[in-house]
Design a protein around this motif. Structure first.
Motif, short mmCIF file in Angstrom:
data_model
loop_
_atom_site.label_atom_id
_atom_site.label_comp_id
_atom_site.label_asym_id
_atom_site.label_seq_id
_atom_site.Cartn_x
_atom_site.Cartn_y
_atom_site.Cartn_z
N GLY A 189 -7.39 19.53 22.03
CA GLY A 189 -7.41 18.09 22.26
C GLY A 189 -6.52 17.33 21.29
N ALA A 190 -6.35 16.05 21.54
CA ALA A 190 -5.50 15.22 20.69
C ALA A 190 -6.05 15.19 19.26
CB ALA A 190 -5.44 13.80 21.25
N PRO A 191 -5.19 15.42 18.25
CA PRO A 191 -5.67 15.41 16.86
C PRO A 191 -5.87 13.99 16.35
CG PRO A 191 -3.32 15.80 16.91
CD PRO A 191 -3.76 15.75 18.34
N PHE A 192 -6.86 13.82 15.48
CA PHE A 192 -7.05 12.53 14.82
C PHE A 192 -7.70 12.73 13.47
CE2 PHE A 192 -10.81 13.18 17.41
CZ PHE A 192 -11.88 12.68 16.67
N PHE A 193 -7.43 11.79 12.57
CA PHE A 193 -8.01 11.77 11.23
C PHE A 193 -9.27 10.93 11.32
CE2 PHE A 193 -7.85 9.78 6.84
CZ PHE A 193 -8.22 10.92 6.15
N LEU A 194 -10.40 11.48 10.88
CA LEU A 194 -11.71 10.83 11.03
C LEU A 194 -12.30 10.55 9.66
CD1 LEU A 194 -14.15 9.96 12.80
CD2 LEU A 194 -14.92 12.35 12.67
N THR A 195 -12.69 9.32 9.42
CA THR A 195 -13.32 8.94 8.15
C THR A 195 -14.60 8.18 8.41
OG1 THR A 195 -12.22 6.78 7.94
CG2 THR A 195 -11.02 8.70 7.13
N ARG A 196 -15.56 8.36 7.52
CA ARG A 196 -16.79 7.59 7.63
C ARG A 196 -16.66 6.37 6.74
NH1 ARG A 196 -23.04 9.60 6.55
NH2 ARG A 196 -23.90 7.49 6.50
N SER A 197 -16.10 5.34 7.29
CA SER A 197 -15.79 4.12 6.55
C SER A 197 -15.72 2.96 7.53
CB SER A 197 -14.46 4.28 5.80
OG SER A 197 -13.42 4.66 6.70
N GLY A 198 -15.54 1.78 7.02
CA GLY A 198 -15.45 0.60 7.88
C GLY A 198 -15.54 -0.67 7.08
N TYR A 199 -15.54 -1.78 7.80
CA TYR A 199 -15.47 -3.11 7.18
C TYR A 199 -16.63 -3.98 7.68
CZ TYR A 199 -12.79 -7.12 5.26
OH TYR A 199 -12.35 -8.21 4.55
N THR A 200 -17.75 -3.32 8.02
CA THR A 200 -18.87 -4.06 8.61
C THR A 200 -20.16 -3.95 7.82
OG1 THR A 200 -19.55 -2.17 9.96
CG2 THR A 200 -17.93 -3.69 10.92
N GLY A 201 -20.27 -2.98 6.92
CA GLY A 201 -21.55 -2.72 6.26
C GLY A 201 -22.52 -1.93 7.11
N GLU A 202 -22.11 -1.57 8.33
CA GLU A 202 -22.93 -0.75 9.22
C GLU A 202 -22.49 0.71 9.11
OE1 GLU A 202 -25.47 -1.51 11.11
OE2 GLU A 202 -25.46 -3.70 11.03
N LEU A 203 -23.35 1.62 9.60
CA LEU A 203 -22.90 2.98 9.82
C LEU A 203 -21.65 2.92 10.69
CD1 LEU A 203 -23.26 6.11 9.84
CD2 LEU A 203 -24.66 5.80 11.89
N GLY A 204 -20.59 3.62 10.28
CA GLY A 204 -19.37 3.51 11.07
C GLY A 204 -18.32 4.51 10.66
N TYR A 205 -17.31 4.62 11.52
CA TYR A 205 -16.24 5.59 11.35
C TYR A 205 -14.91 4.93 11.72
CZ TYR A 205 -20.12 8.90 11.40
OH TYR A 205 -21.29 9.57 11.12
N GLU A 206 -13.84 5.49 11.17
CA GLU A 206 -12.49 5.08 11.56
C GLU A 206 -11.72 6.30 12.05
OE1 GLU A 206 -10.90 1.50 9.12
OE2 GLU A 206 -12.03 2.72 7.70
N LEU A 207 -10.93 6.10 13.11
CA LEU A 207 -10.22 7.19 13.77
C LEU A 207 -8.74 6.85 13.81
CD1 LEU A 207 -13.11 6.49 15.32
CD2 LEU A 207 -12.44 8.45 16.72
#
Length: 772
Positions: A581-599
């Protein structure tokens, strides 16, 4: 002063290219470009032009294809290395294949291209004859994701003396002409046609006025009206930049702005007048108002002593004392404004003759006008420059735009991209509650990304950032701040370690890259800093259901952390659904203060990634989110923003970022200043809880009795708290919780909003939701 023009008449004066250099502006004959990884650039050159190519570090290569006017390949004429294979998988090939198809070359792209390799001082090529060059910055998508690719390539095209720097036509040109300096020319537009007004040599002002053609046929002069326009677009006079539309006195829209590459104009002042020159000691000086009157007279328009106008490229602003100020124009050679006619119009454009003050760089030049047929499609965009002398980037549609456009028409520029503000199917409030209770997906591609690698990468980042980078393990990240020598915040962001000597810095500003590069050069460090430009677009998947959504689509190899092993600020490399599948860099971070991820993914994989996440999230109530809802959430979470909580003159502690400053580190840029400030802090970032739903603006003064004791940095109405809240920078003496204050409106005196000082964040102070 040399090169000043005669005062009384501009007739029969030949074109004079002054070529003078003003600090902060590039040489007028050199055009700078940047090519993102996997990107390409088309350059049309003539004999004697110079092409300078700068690459980011040893081992980097760039591919060049050269074509003469007959379409024959001519790389050998440039004296560059033998050809090597270049395939469509090496870069985003659509622009090149489209050009080749238009020139008779079809089929699958598999070309031999000559390679240019890194040299410390750059590579300079002299063009021996007229050539069309395609310059390609190759990189594989997986290399972008895992940090083993290369960064932005920079190209400077120095043109032969005397060449005009006119931009390439935007479409099918119906007519074009040059307005000679010190003159004016009238012309007509049909509804739907696009008008392009081009500053040929830079720093030249051009007054513009338009009249409704149907009204002129009835002997009525309905022209662009400044008061009606300012009222309709709800903007004051004057301000750098242009309005979205321009209206006549009957509030009928006449023109819509499609593109603006300069960004600073005056709308509206007067075109220059005979009286204005007379009062400065120059009677008889040619002027734009008289030129306009003569140009429009054949269309039945009565003359005027002074014409109101849009003053394109005239650099004016209001200072802190509400006085009108002016200086040399910001426009560069080839800068332009493009507008769509919303009715049949008679128009007039001038090339201003003012040579006695700075507005035209002391030397008036020509203005070029193009008119495009109605079927020409021109995407709306504005110019973005990371700093004043940086190459111009026209705002682009994001890699996810194909999926975003059907969902909303409400986009706003975010650096060099158009990104959504809100989605009408749910509205800002619906997006807010989706992020709090389910999950949201947001295009955050405006982030800047830099890969920092080499034996001294850790040493550089340890010196540049306020956190202890030596403690950062592989596949871990940390929020950090970059300061200058005075402790003022340059930028903030998240740093991830992908390998012992490889880091990825995701931040808000290109100033980060400049500061890292300058520091590495100053200290002689062995490190490469790869600017990824727009090659790695990213999504933010935020909300309590985000992990459950990702479980349905994330595939990881055994040698990297899997989804359930990602703690707060963890990172990994994943693929969509399966190992191919398509590769992506996955981080558990964000700008909301909620549980979240960036792809983070390559541009070519963006739509597939969006579709996969939205499909996986359908059963969980996943919704797209725009910047308006994000702003509410980040204020509730007490998260700082550039230009608000940290700005010029504000150190890291006063910006509320002291938690990210480690004064126990041996050294970092700004540490001495922050150590001094920590023991003598004058201001503190705190929260304000209001007793009302009024939302004060950024910069509103905070009072205790009649004394101002602080300033609001960000404010919003909190749906969760059902009241207005704000972050404010307060004097330390008034920063105690429970202190009663007032926020001033109507000049800070006529209306006051009562508030109580509190800690931030306003919601979830222990960040338990993000750590869940």
């Amino acid at each position: 002063m040399q090169d000043l023009l005669p005062l009384r008449s501009f007739s029969n004066i030949g074109h004079m290219a002054h070529g003078r250099y003003f600090a902060g502006f590039p040489q007028r004959t050199t055009v700078s470009h940047r090519i993102d990884p996997r990107g390409s650039l088309l350059v049309k050159a003539v004999k004697g032009d110079l092409i300078r190519i700068s690459l980011e570090g040893p081992g980097a290569e760039i591919a060049i294809l050269a074509f003469d006017p007959s379409g024959a390949r001519r790389e050998a004429d440039l004296g560059i290395s033998p050809p090597k294979a270049l395939s469509a998988g090496d870069f985003a090939a659509a622009p090149l294949t489209g050009w080749l198809g238009a020139h008779g070359v079809t089929g699958e792209l598999s070309l031999e291209a000559s390679a240019v390799s890194y040299q410390a001082d750059g590579v300079v090529l002299r063009v021996p004859s007229a050539l069309t060059l395609w310059i390609v910055n190759p990189a594989a998508p997986v290399d972008l994701v895992n940090g083993t690719g290369r960064g932005v390539a920079r190209v400077e095209h120095t043109k032969q003396a005397g060449q005009l720097d006119l931009p390439e036509p935007l479409g099918d040109v119906r007519d074009e002409f040059t307005v000679a300096r010190g003159t004016a020319q009238a012309y007509q537009l049909q509804r739907g046609e696009v008008l392009q007004i081009i500053d040929v040599e830079g720093q030249q002002c051009s007054d513009f006025q338009a009249f409704g053609l149907a009204a002129l046929d009835r002997a009525q002069e309905r022209m662009i009206d400044g008061t009606a326009t300012r009222s309709m677009v709800r903007r004051s006079f004057p301000g750098p930049g242009l309005f979205d539309k321009f209206f006549d006195a009957e509030m009928t829209p006449m023109l819509r702005v499609l593109r603006d590459t300069c960004g600073r104009h005056d709308t509206f002042g007067l075109a220059c007048t005979a009286r204005g020159y007379e009062e400065r000691g120059f009677p008889g000086h040619v002027n734009c108002s008289d030129n306009i009157s003569r140009a429009v007279a054949p269309f039945g328009v009565a003359p005027r002593t002074a014409w109101p106008a849009i003053n394109f490229f005239w650099n004016t602003w209001i200072d802190a004392h509400h006085h009108l100020q002016t200086e040399e124009s910001y426009s560069r050679p080839g800068d332009y404004v493009a507008m769509e006619a919303l009715d049949d119009l008679t128009c007039v454009s001038t090339a201003c003759p003012d040579d006695i003050d700075p507005i035209n760089g002391w030397n008036p030049t020509d203005v070029h006008v193009r008119i495009y047929r109605p079927e020409t499609r021109i995407t709306r965009s504005v110019a973005y420059r990371s700093k004043e002398d940086a190459p111009m980037q026209i705002s682009q549609e994001s890699a996810f735009h194909e999926r975003l456009a059907p969902l909303t028409d409400h986009f706003a520029p975010a650096r060099d991209l158009w990104l959504p503000v809100s989605f009408p199917s749910h509205g800002t409030l619906g997006e807010y509650w989706a992020c709090r209770e389910a999950a949201t997906l947001q295009d955050m591609s405006g982030l800047r990304k830099y890969d920092v690698m080499g034996p001294d990468a850790e040493r550089l980042l340890q010196r540049a950032l306020t956190r202890d980078i030596a403690r950062l393990a592989v596949w871990r990240g940390s929020y950090a701040v970059m300061c200058d020598d005075t402790g003022q915040v340059i930028d903030d962001g998240t740093l991830f370690r992908l390998a012992p000597h490889l880091f990825r810095w995701c931040c808000g500003s290109e100033e980060s890259g400049r500061a890292l590069t300058a520091l590495a050069e100053r200290e002689g460090l062995q490190v490469r800093i790869h600017d990824l430009g727009g090659a790695l677009p990213n999504l933010a998947l935020q909300g309590p259901k985000s992990r459950e959504i990702l479980r349905k689509l994330v595939f990881t190899q055994p040698h990297v952390p899997n989804l359930d092993q990602l703690n707060w600020f963890g990172a990994t490399v994943a693929r969509v659904a399966h190992r191919e599948g398509a590769p992506f860099f996955l981080t558990r971070s964000g700008y909301t203060g909620e549980l979240g991820y960036e792809l983070f993914c390559s541009k070519e994989d963006a739509v597939e990634l969006w579709d996969s996440v939205m499909e996986a999230g359908a059963e969980f109530g996943l919704k797209p989110m725009g910047s308006a809802a994000l702003n509410i959430i980040r204020i509730e979470a007490g998260l700082a923003a550039a230009g608000a909580e940290f700005t010029a003159g504000v150190d890291a502690f006063e910006a509320g970022l002291g938690f990210a400053v480690n004064l126990k580190k041996s050294d970092f840029v700004g540490k001495p200043a922050l150590e001094r400030n920590a023991t003598a802090q004058r201001h503190q970032l705190k929260g304000l809880l209001f007793d009302c739903t009024d939302v004060p603006p950024h910069g509103a003064p905070v009072f205790c009795t009649e004394r101002q004791i602080g300033t609001v940095t960000s404010a919003t109405h909190s749906p969760m708290l059902e009241r207005s809240i704000a972050m404010a920078r307060l004097n330390i003496e008034h920063a105690g919780n429970g202190t009663a204050v007032q926020v001033g409106q109507m000049d800070g005196r006529m209306k006051r909003l009562s508030a109580t000082v509190t800690d931030i964040p306003f919601v979830d102070p222990k960040r338990e939701r993000a750590r869940a």
